[in-house]
Design an enzyme around this catalytic site. Structure first.
Site, short mmCIF file in Angstrom:
data_model
loop_
_atom_site.label_atom_id
_atom_site.label_comp_id
_atom_site.label_asym_id
_atom_site.label_seq_id
_atom_site.Cartn_x
_atom_site.Cartn_y
_atom_site.Cartn_z
N TYR A 11 -3.22 34.59 -4.63
CA TYR A 11 -2.69 33.36 -4.02
C TYR A 11 -1.74 32.60 -4.95
CZ TYR A 11 -5.47 33.52 0.30
OH TYR A 11 -5.98 33.85 1.54
N HIS A 31 -7.21 36.57 6.75
CA HIS A 31 -5.89 36.39 6.14
C HIS A 31 -4.92 37.40 6.74
CE1 HIS A 31 -2.67 36.34 3.14
NE2 HIS A 31 -2.71 37.65 3.24
N THR A 68 -3.66 28.31 10.99
CA THR A 68 -4.43 28.22 9.74
C THR A 68 -5.67 27.35 9.91
OG1 THR A 68 -2.29 28.33 8.60
CG2 THR A 68 -4.20 27.70 7.27
N ARG A 121 -9.46 32.75 14.44
CA ARG A 121 -9.79 31.51 13.72
C ARG A 121 -10.42 30.47 14.65
NH1 ARG A 121 -4.44 31.69 9.85
NH2 ARG A 121 -5.45 32.55 8.00
N PHE A 147 -4.90 22.52 -2.97
CA PHE A 147 -6.09 23.28 -2.57
C PHE A 147 -6.25 24.60 -3.33
CE2 PHE A 147 -2.70 24.19 0.58
CZ PHE A 147 -2.60 25.57 0.48
N ASN A 181 -11.37 29.97 6.89
CA ASN A 181 -10.81 30.30 8.20
C ASN A 181 -10.86 31.80 8.52
OD1 ASN A 181 -8.87 31.09 6.42
ND2 ASN A 181 -7.25 29.76 7.18
N GLU A 191 1.61 42.05 -1.07
CA GLU A 191 0.15 41.96 -0.91
C GLU A 191 -0.49 43.34 -0.80
OE1 GLU A 191 0.10 37.57 1.29
OE2 GLU A 191 -0.56 39.34 2.41
N LYS A 193 -12.38 37.27 5.14
CA LYS A 193 -12.71 36.39 4.02
C LYS A 193 -14.24 36.24 3.84
CE LYS A 193 -8.37 33.76 4.28
NZ LYS A 193 -7.76 32.41 4.27
N ARG A 248 -0.79 37.78 12.94
CA ARG A 248 -0.85 36.32 12.80
C ARG A 248 -1.17 35.64 14.15
NH1 ARG A 248 0.28 34.38 7.86
NH2 ARG A 248 0.80 32.29 8.59
P1 ATP Z 1 -3.43 33.16 4.98
O1 ATP Z 1 -2.34 33.19 3.94
O2 ATP Z 1 -4.83 33.12 4.41
O3 ATP Z 1 -3.27 34.23 6.04
P2 ATP Z 1 -2.01 31.11 6.32
O4 ATP Z 1 -0.79 31.90 6.03
O5 ATP Z 1 -2.27 30.70 7.74
O6 ATP Z 1 -3.30 31.82 5.81
P3 ATP Z 1 -1.35 29.53 4.01
O7 ATP Z 1 -0.55 28.30 4.13
O8 ATP Z 1 -0.74 30.77 3.45
O9 ATP Z 1 -2.02 29.82 5.43
O10 ATP Z 1 -2.64 29.15 3.14
C1 ATP Z 1 -3.42 30.17 2.54
C2 ATP Z 1 -4.87 29.82 2.70
O11 ATP Z 1 -5.13 28.64 1.94
C3 ATP Z 1 -5.31 29.46 4.12
O12 ATP Z 1 -5.65 30.57 4.90
C4 ATP Z 1 -6.51 28.62 3.85
O13 ATP Z 1 -7.66 29.42 3.52
C5 ATP Z 1 -6.09 27.84 2.60
N1 ATP Z 1 -5.47 26.56 2.95
C6 ATP Z 1 -4.25 26.36 3.50
N2 ATP Z 1 -3.98 25.05 3.66
C7 ATP Z 1 -5.07 24.40 3.19
C8 ATP Z 1 -5.43 23.03 3.06
N3 ATP Z 1 -4.61 22.07 3.45
N4 ATP Z 1 -6.65 22.74 2.52
C9 ATP Z 1 -7.49 23.72 2.10
N5 ATP Z 1 -7.20 25.05 2.19
C10 ATP Z 1 -6.02 25.38 2.72
MG MG Z 2 -0.36 32.65 4.09
#
Ligand code: ATP
Ligand code: MG
Length: 136
Positions: free
Chosen positions: A50, A116, A92, A103, A58, A113, A127, A10, A86
């Site tokens: 996304y 992804h 996350t 992370r 968010f 973070n 994706e 990222k 993962r």
């Molecule tokens: P990613 O999809 O990026 O691999 P993830 O699967 O761990 O991460 P998701 O729940 O899919 O998490 O959320 C996607 C992304 O959105 C997160 O990686 C983070 O950058 C952002 N995100 C998730 N939750 C929050 C939150 N509560 N506040 C702000 N940003 C968030």
């Molecule tokens: Mg995700």
């Protein structure tokens, strides 16, 4: 059986100049990098990627962040690639991520973070196709 996942370095991690550290870890974890490119997403492209989060509070901030600088997008392949990547990324929220995960080492906040990873075979396929439509 070998599996593919989509990984992104990222904008926060690219700005911190830790692309190399993250790619070293990817190779140490026995992933094969099948495709890789650097991109700077538009806000619209970030929103498209996304879209699953479009109703989350968010979404706007996340897509601003994801379009705030260059990213590195990769297709990673190995046994159990989705779950393994993962695990290497960690939770996350970097504050909750286990020591030794990317992370925990490099994340700044739940939004910024560092990396992804796809979360299921269906999302991995979607994706990968979003960024590498010719490889499917
Ligand atoms: P990613 O999809 O990026 O691999 P993830 O699967 O761990 O991460 P998701 O729940 O899919 O998490 O959320 C996607 C992304 O959105 C997160 O990686 C983070 O950058 C952002 N995100 C998730 N939750 C929050 C939150 N509560 N506040 C702000 N940003 C968030
Ligand atoms: Mg995700």
């Amino acid at each position: 059986m070998k599996e593919k996942t989509l990984a992104i370095i990222k904008p926060d991690a690219v700005k911190k100049r830790i692309i190399g550290k993250i790619i070293s870890r990817i190779e140490e974890e026995d992933f094969e990098i099948r495709e890789m490119k650097m991109l700077w997403l538009t806000k619209e492209e970030a929103k498209g990627f996304y879209v699953v989060h479009k109703d989350k509070p968010f979404y706007d901030s996340l897509t601003d962040f994801m379009s705030s600088g260059r990213i590195v997008v990769m297709i990673l392949e190995r046994e159990n690639a989705i779950a393994h990547w993962r695990k290497v990324m960690g939770a996350t929220d970097p504050a909750l991520a286990e020591p030794g995960t990317l992370r925990h080492s490099y994340g700044f906040s739940i939004e910024r973070n560092a990396v992804h990873g796809s979360d299921s075979p269906q999302t991995a396929e979607w994706e990968i196709n979003y960024f590498f439509p010719k490889t499917q």
